[in-house]
Structures are given as C-alpha cells and as structure tokens.
Design an enzyme around this catalytic site. Structure first.
Site, short mmCIF file in Angstrom:
data_model
loop_
_atom_site.label_atom_id
_atom_site.label_comp_id
_atom_site.label_asym_id
_atom_site.label_seq_id
_atom_site.Cartn_x
_atom_site.Cartn_y
_atom_site.Cartn_z
CG HIS A 41 28.91 27.17 -27.96
ND1 HIS A 41 27.54 27.23 -28.00
CD2 HIS A 41 29.36 28.33 -28.48
CE1 HIS A 41 27.17 28.39 -28.54
NE2 HIS A 41 28.26 29.08 -28.83
CD GLU A 95 27.99 29.09 -25.08
OE1 GLU A 95 29.22 29.32 -25.17
OE2 GLU A 95 27.14 29.75 -25.70
#
Length: 290
Positions: free
Chosen positions: A165, A264
């Site tokens: 992330h 991400e």
C-alpha cells in the site's frame, strides 16, 4: 523537526546491525534506520513496514510518512508501505489484515556499494491465530539503494489477497498525473471522477479505485521528476487519495493530502494461491527518473 528527522536522530537502545544500519526504539516500535551513500530509509519491525525511502538523487522522501502517525503497538502506521495481508479492505477484522500490526523478525541484513538488502519474516503464532487460523510463512525482501525494491513471498495452504500500500511523496497532488493504469476499474466511492485520458489519473477530489487490468509499469509524473513503479506478479493497482477528507483522519494532517498519492501493487481480483510446497511472491520496484 520533521518526524523523519526525529527517527534519524533516535538512538535509544541502539544496536549496530551493519555499517549503514542500526536498530533503535522509537516510541513503541523497534526501528531499523538506514543511512547509506545511495539512500536513507527506515523500517519498523511492526508490520515489516518501510516507513520512508529517500534516494540520493531526490531532495525529498519518495516514500512518504505522515507527520501525525502513531507509533503504538498494534496500531497501523500511516504512510510508508503498509503490507495489507492476508486480506485487502474491510472483508474481516482488522481491516487490511493483521500483517501490518504484528511484529516481524529480522532474518538477515547485508550491504554493498549499491545499497542495503534486508529480509524480514513472519510465521503464524498465538497472536496471528487470533485473526486467522492458518499455518503460514511470510518473507519480505527489501533492497534499499538508488532503487527501492520489495518482494513479499508466502507459503502455506491458503488463498489470500493483499497489497503493498505504497504512499508516494509528491510536490502537489493537483499538479501530478499517474499513468499506466489500464482502462478497467472498480470505483469504491460514490463520487464520479472519470479519467480525462484512458489509463491515466489526475486529481481534483477524493479517489479510491481498483484498476483491474493495469500495465506492468505505473508512472507518477511530478514537476521535476517521474517516479517509475514496476509491479511484479500483480493483478491490480489501487489509486487512493483522501483529498480534503484528510481532516477527518486522526493520523493525517488536514492539508497533508497535497503531498502524497497512493499507487498500490495488489493481488485482489486474482488472490494469491499459496501451497506448502513452494513460495508465491509479488512485489514492486521503485525508481526516480530525472
């Protein structure tokens, strides 16, 4: 003093790991601080969480860390590269899985003129079995130098979703673009923010989108440089910014959304199919192009 400078200047319970790496304690986290001729960086052992990375060629961190993040046990850090595993999103508790809120082990650390190579590991234990009743072995390999590379591998009899992330530091989110995203996506917000160009994002409001057929390379084009993100064995790429909703997030500054964007590397639409016999991995390579 910025939070990154504070971490760099923290030497509590210092333990030398290698020429360019030492281990310290910052609030409730154990941190590896990297100061190498090619870059500076830091990693929290909670979550195997890369907190920031700043290569020599950049005047600012390329991997961004919130000034208001909390370094509390069992609380996810805001910024850096959280590891969302073994699920992505709010499909179970805790949201985005447990890998980012439990302690990992330092397995190895080596370095040369190109940078530092670190391996962190996590195996199922009493804590993880409170969240997920599976035997597993996770390993995160990091290379931190002129480039930043992360490879997450897992072994065990299960399927899992997840994401690296990544929070990327930018000069001003309203002045950047992200390309290489592909044409198909799942919109996770009720607001509409259609791309002006297929496969490319510019930002003027909150965005939370899963691109399901992305290209292998995403490019973040900023004022004086481009961040090249090479996704490895991924199925999806998520783009996210809270925009002015940042004021409602306790560990984000009200105006902080101007200076980061999340791009991400994910395995969501095609979960990782793992086995006990072999490791399955996916990862990302990050470079700065002037």
């Amino acid at each position: 003093m910025s939070i990154i400078q504070t971490i760099k200047n923290t030497h509590d319970d210092q333990k030398i790991v290698s020429k360019s790496v030492y281990q310290t304690t910052y609030q409730e986290h154990t941190i590896l601080v990297i100061t190498h001729p090619q870059c500076s960086a830091a990693i929290s052992l909670q979550g195997a969480h890369l907190l920031y990375w700043q290569p020599k060629v950049s005047s600012l961190p390329i991997i961004w860390l919130s000034e208001k993040t909390l370094f509390k046990k069992g609380v996810a850090v805001r910024g850096g590269v959280p590891i969302c595993w073994p699920w992505f999103g709010k499909v179970a508790e805790p949201a985005h899985g447990f890998a980012r809120i439990v302690d990992w082990q330092l397995t190895s650390c080596s370095e040369n003129e190109d940078g530092v190579d670190i391996i962190l590991s996590l195996k199922d234990n009493e804590k993880t079995r409170q969240y997920w009743p599976h035997h597993f072995e996770l390993e995160l390999k990091l290379h931190l130098g002129k480039t930043c590379q992360l490879a997450l591998s897992c072994q065990g009899d299960f399927n899992a979703t997840g994401a690296l992330h990544s929070y990327f530091g930018v000069s001003d989110i309203s002045a950047i673009s992200v390309s290489g995203l592909g044409d198909t996506y799942e919109e996770r917000l009720t607001t509409i923010n259609k791309p002006k160009t297929a496969g490319e994002m510019t930002f003027n409001q909150a965005v939370d989108r899963i691109y399901t057929q992305p290209e292998p390379i995403s490019l973040i084009k900023d004022n004086d440089h481009t961040i090249k993100i090479t996704h490895i064995n991924h199925s999806d790429v998520v783009t996210w910014t809270p925009w002015d909703n940042a004021k409602n997030v306790v560990d984000l500054g009200e105006q902080s959304y101007h200076n980061f964007v999340c791009v991400e590397t994910c395995r969501i639409s095609k979960p990782i199919e793992s086995s006990n016999k072999a490791k399955t991995s996916y990862g990302v390579k990050i470079e700065v192009i002037k």
